[in-house]
Design an enzyme around this catalytic site. Structure first.
Site, PDB file in Angstrom:
ATOM      1  N   ASP A  67      87.585 -35.129 -39.633  1.00 20.38           N
ATOM      2  CA  ASP A  67      86.568 -34.128 -39.329  1.00 20.38           C
ATOM      3  C   ASP A  67      86.831 -33.411 -38.010  1.00 20.38           C
ATOM      4  O   ASP A  67      87.675 -33.825 -37.217  1.00 20.38           O
ATOM      5  CB  ASP A  67      85.174 -34.780 -39.325  1.00 20.38           C
ATOM      6  CG  ASP A  67      85.143 -36.154 -38.636  1.00 20.38           C
ATOM      7  OD1 ASP A  67      86.089 -36.469 -37.893  1.00 20.38           O
ATOM      8  OD2 ASP A  67      84.182 -36.897 -38.848  1.00 20.38           O
ATOM      9  N   ASN A 136      73.877 -44.764 -38.931  1.00 16.02           N
ATOM     10  CA  ASN A 136      73.091 -44.443 -40.131  1.00 16.02           C
ATOM     11  C   ASN A 136      73.939 -44.577 -41.400  1.00 16.02           C
ATOM     12  O   ASN A 136      73.532 -44.150 -42.473  1.00 16.02           O
ATOM     13  CB  ASN A 136      72.507 -43.030 -40.030  1.00 16.02           C
ATOM     14  CG  ASN A 136      73.592 -41.963 -39.863  1.00 16.02           C
ATOM     15  OD1 ASN A 136      74.777 -42.260 -39.927  1.00 16.02           O
ATOM     16  ND2 ASN A 136      73.170 -40.728 -39.648  1.00 16.02           N
ATOM     17  N   HIS A 138      76.952 -43.189 -41.858  1.00 18.94           N
ATOM     18  CA  HIS A 138      77.842 -42.075 -42.203  1.00 18.94           C
ATOM     19  C   HIS A 138      79.302 -42.485 -42.073  1.00 18.94           C
ATOM     20  O   HIS A 138      79.649 -43.356 -41.281  1.00 18.94           O
ATOM     21  CB  HIS A 138      77.513 -40.797 -41.398  1.00 18.94           C
ATOM     22  CG  HIS A 138      77.886 -40.818 -39.948  1.00 18.94           C
ATOM     23  ND1 HIS A 138      77.086 -40.308 -38.958  1.00 18.94           N
ATOM     24  CD2 HIS A 138      78.996 -41.267 -39.309  1.00 18.94           C
ATOM     25  CE1 HIS A 138      77.680 -40.441 -37.792  1.00 18.94           C
ATOM     26  NE2 HIS A 138      78.845 -41.027 -37.973  1.00 18.94           N
ATOM     27  N   GLU A 143      76.654 -37.414 -43.848  1.00 23.89           N
ATOM     28  CA  GLU A 143      75.383 -37.976 -43.407  1.00 23.89           C
ATOM     29  C   GLU A 143      74.563 -38.480 -44.595  1.00 23.89           C
ATOM     30  O   GLU A 143      74.801 -38.052 -45.730  1.00 23.89           O
ATOM     31  CB  GLU A 143      74.593 -36.899 -42.660  1.00 23.89           C
ATOM     32  CG  GLU A 143      75.315 -36.317 -41.445  1.00 23.89           C
ATOM     33  CD  GLU A 143      75.249 -37.220 -40.223  1.00 23.89           C
ATOM     34  OE1 GLU A 143      74.912 -38.416 -40.355  1.00 23.89           O
ATOM     35  OE2 GLU A 143      75.534 -36.732 -39.128  1.00 23.89           O
TER      36      GLU A 143
HETATM   37  C1  F6R Z   1      84.942 -39.839 -36.467  1.00 26.06           C
HETATM   38  C2  F6R Z   1      83.995 -39.970 -37.560  1.00 26.06           C
HETATM   39  C3  F6R Z   1      82.721 -40.718 -37.440  1.00 26.06           C
HETATM   40  C4  F6R Z   1      82.808 -41.988 -36.604  1.00 26.06           C
HETATM   41  C5  F6R Z   1      81.452 -42.688 -36.514  1.00 26.06           C
HETATM   42  C6  F6R Z   1      81.494 -43.907 -35.631  1.00 26.06           C
HETATM   43  O1  F6R Z   1      86.063 -39.062 -36.841  1.00 26.06           O
HETATM   44  O2  F6R Z   1      84.250 -39.431 -38.570  1.00 26.06           O
HETATM   45  O3  F6R Z   1      82.265 -41.043 -38.735  1.00 26.06           O
HETATM   46  O4  F6R Z   1      83.753 -42.840 -37.162  1.00 26.06           O
HETATM   47  O5  F6R Z   1      80.501 -41.791 -36.010  1.00 26.06           O
HETATM   48  O6  F6R Z   1      81.730 -43.505 -34.320  1.00 26.06           O
HETATM   49  P1  F6R Z   1      82.022 -44.568 -33.169  1.00 26.06           P
HETATM   50  O7  F6R Z   1      83.337 -45.183 -33.498  1.00 26.06           O
HETATM   51  O8  F6R Z   1      82.093 -43.736 -31.900  1.00 26.06           O
HETATM   52  O9  F6R Z   1      80.891 -45.522 -33.193  1.00 26.06           O
END
Ligand code: F6R
Length: 267
Positions: A67, A136, A138, A143
Site C-alpha cells: 500500500d 481493527n 486490517h 479496513e
Molecule cells: C503496512 C500495512 C498495515 C500494517 C498494520 C500494522 O504496509 O499495510 O496493514 O501492517 O497497520 O501496523 P504496525 O506494524 O505499525 O502495527
C-alpha cells in the site's frame, strides 16, 4: 494457519527473516510482497545483516508493496516508498527497478489501481506476502467492512487507523485520509503468506483473526481460508491465544508448554 511462538519482538523478527530468507534461497527470482509499519522493521534489519554477511542475495528478486498513502510523493519521509528505501532497499542489492509500490501521486485512482494489478499479474503473482495486522484487523489498508473480492483499490482510512498512524506525523491533520492498497483478493492470491505481530495490543485481534468467524468486520479473518499462512507472533501478542486456544500455537518452549497443558486441562 500455522501460528509460531516467539519470545519477544527480536525473536519474532529473526523467525520471520528466516522464512523470507528461505524463500529467496529456494527461488532467487521470487516475488516478495512487502509491508511497512513497526512490525516488520526488525525483520528487514535482520535480512540486511544476513545480506551483509553474504548469506542472501536479492539481485534477482522483485518486490510489490501492499500500500501507499495518496498524496505523498516518494521523497516525503512518511511515504511508504521512503520507508521501504530507508529501512530495506538501500541496504541490500535489490534492483530498484524491480521494486514496486503504488504511486500515491497518481490522482487517477482507477488508472493507478489497474496499473498496479497489471504489475502483480505481469510478475506472475506473489510468492510470499509479508503482512502486519492493524488493531481493527486490517491487512494492507483493507479496513473492516470492505469487500473480500477486491484487488488494488483506493480506500478512505478509518479514524482508528488515522489515530494509530498519527505517531509518525507532526499533526493528525497531516495524516493522509486516503490510500491505495492491494485488496483482500490480491493478498489471498499470494502463494504463501507470513504475518508478523508483536505486543499485547495485538493479542485480542490475533485471537479473533485465528478463531473467530470469517467476516468483513475482521478483514484478517479471511486468512483462515488460505492454505499456506504462517503467523509469527511474540508472547505478548499471543496472550489471548495462549490463554484460550494454546493448542493452536506451535514452537512453545518446554516451560511454556507445561503451562499451556495445564490451561487446557483446566478448561
Ligand atoms: C503496512 C500495512 C498495515 C500494517 C498494520 C500494522 O504496509 O499495510 O496493514 O501492517 O497497520 O501496523 P504496525 O506494524 O505499525 O502495527
Amino acid at each position: 494457519m500455522k501460528i509460531l511462538y516467539a519470545k519477544d519482538y527480536e525473536s519474532m523478527s529473526r523467525k520471520a527473516a528466516n522464512i523470507i530468507s528461505a524463500q529467496v534461497i529456494l527461488k532467487p527470482n521470487c516475488v516478495l510482497g512487502l509491508a511497512t509499519g513497526s512490525s516488520p522493521i526488525a525483520t528487514y534489519r535482520q535480512l540486511i545483516q544476513w545480506y551483509d554477511k553474504g548469506d542472501i542475495d536479492f539481485s534477482a528478486c522483485s518486490t510489490v508493496n501492499l500500500d501507499e498513502y495518496c498524496g505523498l510523493p516518494k521523497d516525503n519521509e512518511q511515504s511508504y516508498a521512503y520507508f521501504m528505501y530507508e529501512n530495506f532497499f538501500r541496504h541490500i542489492n535489490i534492483r530498484m527497478e524491480n521494486t514496486n509500490i503504488p504511486d500515491g501521486m497518481n490522482p487517477d485512482a482507477d488508472a493507478e489501481c489497474r496499473r498496479y494489478n497489471g504489475v502483480i499479474r505481469d510478475l506472475g503473482g506473489i510468492d510470499l506476502q509479508l503482512l502486519g495486522i492493524g488493531h481493527n484487523g486490517h491487512i494492507g489498508f483493507n479496513e473492516p467492512g470492505g469487500a473480500f473480492e477486491k484487488e488494488t483499490h483506493c480506500v478512505s482510512l478509518t479514524r482508528q487507523t488515522i489515530e494509530a498512524n498519527k505517531r509518525f506525523f507532526d499533526r493528525i491533520e497531516d495524516v493522509p485520509t486516503k490510500a491505495y492498497t492491494m485488496g483482500i483478493k490480491s493478498i489471498m492470491n499470494a502463494k504463501k503468506i507470513l504475518l508478523v505481530a508483536s505486543g499485547e495490543s495485538k493479542s485480542d485481534i490475533l485471537y479473533r483473526m485465528a478463531t473467530g468467524p470469517i467476516e468483513p468486520g475482521v478483514p484478517a479473518s479471511i486468512l483462515q481460508l488460505h492454505n499456506d499462512v504462517t503467523v509469527v507472533a511474540d508472547e505478548p501478542a499471543l496472550k489471548a491465544l495462549l490463554a484460550n486456544a494454546p493448542e493452536m500455537v506451535s514452537g512453545l518452549p518446554e516451560s511454556r508448554k507445561s503451562f499451556s497443558d495445564m490451561a487446557m486441562a483446566m478448561k
